[in-house]
Design a protein around this motif. Structure first.
Motif, PDB file in Angstrom:
ATOM      1  N   UNK A 226       0.882  -1.105   0.090  1.00  0.00           N
ATOM      2  CA  UNK A 226       0.024   0.006  -0.018  1.00  0.00           C
ATOM      3  C   UNK A 226       0.934   1.306   0.166  1.00  0.00           C
ATOM      4  N   UNK A 227       2.012   1.174   0.851  1.00  0.00           N
ATOM      5  CA  UNK A 227       2.914   2.373   1.012  1.00  0.00           C
ATOM      6  C   UNK A 227       3.627   2.579  -0.304  1.00  0.00           C
ATOM      7  N   UNK A 228       3.907   1.266  -0.936  1.00  0.00           N
ATOM      8  CA  UNK A 228       5.070   1.510  -2.143  1.00  0.00           C
ATOM      9  C   UNK A 228       4.431   0.339  -3.124  1.00  0.00           C
ATOM     10  N   UNK A 229       3.621   1.116  -3.918  1.00  0.00           N
ATOM     11  CA  UNK A 229       3.038  -0.009  -5.233  1.00  0.00           C
ATOM     12  C   UNK A 229       4.322  -0.286  -6.133  1.00  0.00           C
ATOM     13  N   UNK A 248      10.712   9.017  -7.835  1.00  0.00           N
ATOM     14  CA  UNK A 248      10.430  10.384  -7.144  1.00  0.00           C
ATOM     15  C   UNK A 248       9.123  10.671  -6.308  1.00  0.00           C
ATOM     16  N   UNK A 249       9.188  11.368  -5.279  1.00  0.00           N
ATOM     17  CA  UNK A 249       8.019  11.817  -4.339  1.00  0.00           C
ATOM     18  C   UNK A 249       7.032  12.360  -5.250  1.00  0.00           C
ATOM     19  N   UNK A 250       7.347  12.906  -6.356  1.00  0.00           N
ATOM     20  CA  UNK A 250       6.308  13.457  -7.293  1.00  0.00           C
ATOM     21  C   UNK A 250       5.224  12.390  -7.768  1.00  0.00           C
ATOM     22  N   UNK A 251       6.009  11.222  -8.066  1.00  0.00           N
ATOM     23  CA  UNK A 251       5.250  10.129  -8.538  1.00  0.00           C
ATOM     24  C   UNK A 251       4.541   9.738  -7.554  1.00  0.00           C
ATOM     25  N   UNK A 252       4.828   9.574  -6.130  1.00  0.00           N
ATOM     26  CA  UNK A 252       3.995   9.473  -4.922  1.00  0.00           C
ATOM     27  C   UNK A 252       2.777  10.287  -4.943  1.00  0.00           C
ATOM     28  N   UNK A 286       5.164   6.381   5.977  1.00  0.00           N
ATOM     29  CA  UNK A 286       6.296   5.872   6.547  1.00  0.00           C
ATOM     30  C   UNK A 286       7.528   5.649   5.482  1.00  0.00           C
ATOM     31  N   UNK A 287       7.303   5.952   4.210  1.00  0.00           N
ATOM     32  CA  UNK A 287       8.343   5.720   3.285  1.00  0.00           C
ATOM     33  C   UNK A 287       8.595   7.255   2.911  1.00  0.00           C
ATOM     34  N   UNK A 288       8.056   8.225   3.176  1.00  0.00           N
ATOM     35  CA  UNK A 288       8.025   9.500   2.662  1.00  0.00           C
ATOM     36  C   UNK A 288       8.932  10.455   3.574  1.00  0.00           C
ATOM     37  N   UNK A 324      11.630   6.356   0.086  1.00  0.00           N
ATOM     38  CA  UNK A 324      12.732   5.416   0.889  1.00  0.00           C
ATOM     39  C   UNK A 324      12.718   4.076   0.392  1.00  0.00           C
ATOM     40  N   UNK A 325      13.805   3.468   0.388  1.00  0.00           N
ATOM     41  CA  UNK A 325      13.901   1.820   0.031  1.00  0.00           C
ATOM     42  C   UNK A 325      13.375   0.912   0.873  1.00  0.00           C
TER      43      UNK A 325
END
Length: 331
Positions: A226-229, A248-252, A286-288, A324-325
């Motif tokens: 969910x956090x990282x598709x 990139x966070x823009x893609x998030x 959590x990944x941002x 974040x990875x």
């Protein structure tokens, strides 16, 4: 299961999340090898949920879909399995792992792990019924301890189950505490079917480590997808020895917009729409943001304008920032 090369990846079934819409969203960023539906509730008056059924009948992701059942009434499980086998499914999956108290108190989901003899009868009847498609099981290592763990693994072998998805926590652990990957490794050695390791697979590197530690045939990823598709693609890159492509966070931010475009949104009041987005953003956050500020402020927003302005502030202002990875589990 031989048509897909190992290791396998699967999106864990999550009630009210892994519907057809979310499968399509995940597929846009890189599908797992397998999807599992939300669970079909099975009891004496149950009928196949039409909404859940669309994840099978209208699925255009190009990936096989397992139909998941939850219940304990053997005649009704058999009846439902027969109905499901009429559809284009990858197989029938029995939920023996759901940790929600409202579920296990009904002696279904993870509640079944308290009764190995009942599990034996259920799997025996289902195996006789599901004979031209795979029969699979998703479970945890125990209910509140692992006393029945090995007994249930042997029952799974006795009934020629085709795939076991194993979450390395007990039902009472919910989603807290250490995942017992050592017990997943023992299951791999003990059962005669492929095992998917499940529990806190939060990055491609974790997936590699867990596969190495357990010898599992693959990984099942739930909340962290969910956090990282992009995670399933990243796992494939890592397995292939490739560098993981930064996101990139823009893609998030675009991913958040895509989630928001669920077909049910127009019929939801604003408060419900905000709550719907927060369900996803709890994991995305959590990944941002390493400091946890995004998570804290996001939970305080009350309107869509506040919520999306906050997303813009954290995700669009600095176009050099990437996802974040591995998530920051200390926030």
């Amino acid at each position: 299961m031989s048509q897909v090369s190992l290791p396998l990846t699967a999106l864990a079934p999550m009630q009210d999340v892994t519907n057809l819409w979310f499968m399509r969203v995940i597929a846009h960023y890189g599908s797992p090898d397998y999807f599992f539906t939300e669970y079909f509730r099975v009891h004496d008056s149950s009928r196949l949920n039409r909404k859940i059924l669309t994840a099978i009948t209208e699925n255009d992701t190009g990936r096989p879909v397992f139909a998941q059942m939850i219940g304990e009434s053997i005649p009704d499980l058999v009846r439902t399995a027969k109905e499901l086998c009429k559809y284009n499914i990858a197989g029938v999956d029995l939920n023996m792992g759901c940790p929600a108290p409202r579920i296990y108190r009904k002696n279904v989901g993870g509640g079944l792990l308290r009764e190995p003899e009942k599990v034996d009868r259920i799997l025996g009847e289902l195996r006789d019924t599901v004979n031209d498609k795979p029969l699979t099981v998703k479970m945890r290592v125990g209910f509140e301890n692992t006393d029945n763990f090995y007994k249930i693994l042997d029952i799974i072998t006795d009934h020629n189950i085709d795939l076991l998805s194993l979450h390395g926590r007990t039902v009472k652990d919910m989603y807290h505490g250490e995942v017992k990957y050592d017990l997943i490794a023992e299951a791999v050695q003990r059962v005669d079917c492929p095992v998917l390791a499940n529990g806190n697979i939060n990055s491609a590197q974790t997936a590699l480590d867990v596969l190495s530690q357990t010898g599992a045939a693959g990984v099942m990823v739930g909340r962290w997808a969910i956090g990282n598709p992009w995670l399933f693609n990243q796992i494939r890159q890592a397995l292939g020895g490739e560098a993981i492509t930064p996101v990139p966070l823009v893609e998030v931010r675009k991913y958040i917009d895509r989630l928001y475009q669920t077909p049910t949104v127009p019929n939801m009041p604003e408060r419900a729409r905000v709550g719907y987005m927060k369900m996803f953003l709890n994991y995305i956050a959590l990944s941002v943001d390493t400091e946890g500020e995004f998570l804290r402020l996001m939970r305080r927003t009350q309107t869509e304008v506040e919520l999306f302005n906050l997303c813009d502030h954290f995700l669009v202002v600095d176009i050099t920032k990437t996802l974040a990875l591995a998530p920051f589990l200390n926030v």
